[in-house]
Design an enzyme around this catalytic site. Sequence first.
Site, short mmCIF file in Angstrom:
data_model
loop_
_atom_site.label_atom_id
_atom_site.label_comp_id
_atom_site.label_asym_id
_atom_site.label_seq_id
_atom_site.Cartn_x
_atom_site.Cartn_y
_atom_site.Cartn_z
N LYS A 1 24.54 -124.67 51.73
CA LYS A 1 23.83 -124.58 52.34
C LYS A 1 23.18 -123.21 53.45
O LYS A 1 23.39 -122.79 53.23
CB LYS A 1 22.97 -126.22 52.46
N ASP B 1 32.24 -133.80 51.59
CA ASP B 1 31.66 -132.87 51.10
C ASP B 1 30.41 -132.52 52.35
O ASP B 1 29.68 -133.49 52.30
CB ASP B 1 30.97 -132.84 49.81
N PHE C 1 25.78 -137.37 46.10
CA PHE C 1 25.64 -136.90 45.65
C PHE C 1 26.14 -135.39 45.59
O PHE C 1 26.39 -134.73 47.00
CB PHE C 1 24.02 -136.57 46.31
#
Length: 409
Positions: free
Chosen positions: A261, A232, A147
């Site tokens: 985030k 990532d 993702f």
Amino acid sequence: MTAHPGFPLEASPIALEERYGAHNYHPLPVVLTRGQGVHLWDDQGRRYLDMMSAYSAVSFGHSHPQLVEALVAQARQLAVTSRAFHTDKLGAFVQRLCSATGMDRALPMNSGAEAVETALKAARKWGYTVKGVPEGRARIIVAANNFAGRTTTIVGFSTEPQYRAGFGPFAPGFVTVPFGDADALEAAITPDTVAFLVEPIQGEAGIVVPPAGFLRKARELCTRHNVLLICDEIQTGLGRTGALLACDHEGIRPDGLTLGKALGGGLLPVSAFLAREDVMAVFTPGDHGSTFGGNPLSAAVGAAALQLLEEEKLSQRAAAGGETLMAELRALGHPAIRDVRGKGLLVGVEIDPAFASARVVCEGLMREGVLTKDTHGTVVRLAPPLVIEPAQITEAVQALRRVLLSLAR
Ligand SMILES: *Cc1c(COP(=O)(O)O)cnc(C)c1O
């Protein structure tokens, strides 16, 4: 303002979202109005323990006073200028990013997907201009069940049918290998391979931890074949797994790194692509940019977040909290719990679908005053703010115990 006929503006917030919003999410039926630390409150004044922290964006807890102070002070001073000018905040932010992570240079963006897109562009251009891959042939290897966001290029290399269906045609140039399989990675590398993009722990896939040593092997393979290792760490980074970066658990340094985030302190969208010198050097003025990327408000909050991470020793707290959380979950020994996995405070509890869906478990947790969200229907994600206290971890685990007991009846 004119209301649609028959639809009063004083309707409930949920009804208004349902009527006027796009239905691209399926939220739990709770209306949140306030947050402080590890707690959230709904419009009825009911308090909840936040066990999801906005998919790890709220690692510092809600409205951390030091971060709110940095936000408000900077908003009063100077918020957005674009990168057409220098500001007195960007330099200190990128310096802090590099010194915290051991990378050479940082390029600030806003959302995680943008940081990943930046990484993909950097890898391709590095492939053509440094590695010598013939124009148009660059290949990037990705892992199954990845993702990395929701842009068309990124969903194009997803293996999740729902993320892709109806959104093609997709950008070519991606090759998929099973996650955690170093042999498959090596077999997929060709002279045209420019990068391997990987999450050290797959978050959205259901908190999937690869076999020990996988990242180290990937590092060796990438070095041997002159392929960029791009990690990532938008979800796993900044202390979440009990180390500043999840890469640190295997003692490796990637060539490219995406953060997001928690980088915005739970207040703003702030992301970054970091890389070693010769990779970032491919970008020259006009190659890439973002109107909001690196704005003084984001830079001030991002720098304050990185400072707080160190001051409050959040990586260490995540490591200790994670041990407590996983030990207590395993001690439940409930037959519906098929697996408890994760690292630090990024934990997944796999629920036997024959017993209940993870969604139903999350709805039960909500009634018990604990908020979290399922991933992929079978996994309950437990990823609280890193400032959570041991007693609050126990509170969440006991709530889960009660929910599982009530569902068994
Ligand atoms: C959330 C996430 C992204 C995308 O971030 P957005 O800010 O939602 O665009 C990318 N990679 C990983 C690993 C993520 O968890």
